[in-house]
Design a protein around this motif. Structure first.
Motif, mmCIF file in Angstrom:
data_model
loop_
_atom_site.group_PDB
_atom_site.id
_atom_site.type_symbol
_atom_site.label_atom_id
_atom_site.label_comp_id
_atom_site.label_asym_id
_atom_site.label_seq_id
_atom_site.Cartn_x
_atom_site.Cartn_y
_atom_site.Cartn_z
ATOM 1 N N ASP A 100 -40.374 3.566 9.356
ATOM 2 C CA ASP A 100 -41.280 4.706 9.429
ATOM 3 C C ASP A 100 -42.683 4.114 9.350
ATOM 4 N N ARG A 126 -41.982 14.567 18.621
ATOM 5 C CA ARG A 126 -42.720 13.869 19.672
ATOM 6 C C ARG A 126 -43.115 14.791 20.814
ATOM 7 N N GLU A 143 -46.305 4.511 19.738
ATOM 8 C CA GLU A 143 -45.029 4.537 20.459
ATOM 9 C C GLU A 143 -44.984 3.456 21.548
ATOM 10 N N MET A 146 -44.594 0.007 19.867
ATOM 11 C CA MET A 146 -43.269 -0.126 19.240
ATOM 12 C C MET A 146 -42.169 -0.268 20.298
ATOM 13 N N THR A 147 -42.195 0.554 21.330
ATOM 14 C CA THR A 147 -41.133 0.481 22.340
ATOM 15 C C THR A 147 -41.186 -0.838 23.112
ATOM 16 N N PRO A 153 -37.991 5.415 19.756
ATOM 17 C CA PRO A 153 -38.604 6.538 19.037
ATOM 18 C C PRO A 153 -37.564 7.610 18.694
ATOM 19 N N TRP A 158 -42.526 11.616 14.640
ATOM 20 C CA TRP A 158 -43.405 10.691 15.361
ATOM 21 C C TRP A 158 -43.467 9.313 14.695
ATOM 22 N N TRP A 159 -43.177 9.218 13.412
ATOM 23 C CA TRP A 159 -43.309 7.980 12.644
ATOM 24 C C TRP A 159 -42.044 7.114 12.644
ATOM 25 N N HIS A 160 -40.909 7.671 13.050
ATOM 26 C CA HIS A 160 -39.625 6.978 12.894
ATOM 27 C C HIS A 160 -39.236 6.239 14.174
ATOM 28 N N PHE A 161 -38.876 4.954 14.001
ATOM 29 C CA PHE A 161 -38.427 4.119 15.103
ATOM 30 C C PHE A 161 -37.188 3.342 14.677
#
Length: 185
Positions: A100, A126, A143, A146-147, A153, A158-161
Motif C-alpha cells: 500500500d 481507481r 500507477e 508501479m505497473t 493495481p 488507489w494505494w494497493h498494488f
C-alpha cells in the motif's frame, strides 16, 4: 525469504499506519513500523523508488507484509472483499507480495491523492473521477511507475498494488517484530 525495505533504502517514507492508531481500526495493530516483503518484490519496489527519485518524488509506504492473524482481525471488523481479503484464502499482504503506497515530493511531503489511505468508499476506487485533477494525476503517475515494475493495481483502492506472481508465495503468520523476524518461508 523476506527483506526489510529500510535495510536497502532509507529514502522511502515509512508511514506504516497499522503501527499507529491512525488507521481504520483506531488501534495500534503492529508492534513496529516495518515494511517486510518477499525479496524479489522488495527489489521491484526499490526500482520504483529509484525511478521516482529521478523524477523528484519519493514513495510513501503504508503497509507491506501483514500477518494472517491481523488479517483475521481486519476481516472481523470489515468483512468486505473489496477492501479486506478473506483470511480463509489469505491475502497478498499475508504472502509479502502486496504494498500500500503513495507519493511524496523529494522532501517527504505527501502529495494530493484521491482520498486518504484506508478510505473504504467508492472515492478510493481507481475508476472514481470526482477527485481533483492534481490528485488524479498523482495517482496515475504512481500507477504508471508501479505497473512498469510488475505491480498490479487493485481496482477498489488507489494505494494497493499486488506483485505479479504473488500466488507462488505461501501465506505467512509470523509477527512483525521491532527487529529481525523476517520469516523463513
Amino acid at each position: 525469504m523476506f527483506a526489510d525495505i529500510a535495510d536497502y533504502d532509507k529514502s522511502i517514507v515509512l508511514d506504516i499506519r497499522y503501527a499507529t492508531t491512525n488507521n481504520f481500526t483506531g488501534k495500534q495493530v503492529y508492534p513496529a513500523a516495518r515494511c517486510l516483503l518477499r525479496r524479489d518484490v522488495a527489489m521491484r519496489l526499490l526500482k520504483v523508488q529509484e525511478k521516482l527519485r529521478g523524477m523528484g518524488y519519493r514513495l510513501i509506504v503504508f503497509d507491506c507484509y501483514r500477518p494472517l492473524s491481523v488479517q483475521k482481525a481486519f476481516w472481523a471488523i470489515l468483512p468486505d472483499e473489496r477492501y479486506v481479503a478473506d483470511p480463509a484464502e489469505g491475502s497478498r499482504h499475508n504472502r509479502g507480495a502486496a504494498v500500500d503506497v503513495s507519493l511524496a515530493d523529494s522532501t517527504g511531503k505527501p502529495l494530493a491523492m484521491p482520498t486518504e489511505y484506508d478510505d473504504f468508499s467508492e472515492k478510493a476506487s481507481r475508476s472514481w473521477k470526482g477527485s481533483s485533477a492534481e490528485a488524479q494525476g498523482n495517482a496515475m503517475l504512481l500507477e504508471t511507475v508501479m505497473t512498469a515494475e510488475g505491480f498490479i493495481p487493485f481496482p477498489s483502492e488507489w494505494w494497493h498494488f499486488d506483485a505479479s506472481g504473488w500466488e507462488i508465495y505461501p501465506v505467512s503468520d509470523f509477527p512483525l517484530e521491532k527487529t529481525g523476524g523476517c520469516g523463513d518461508d
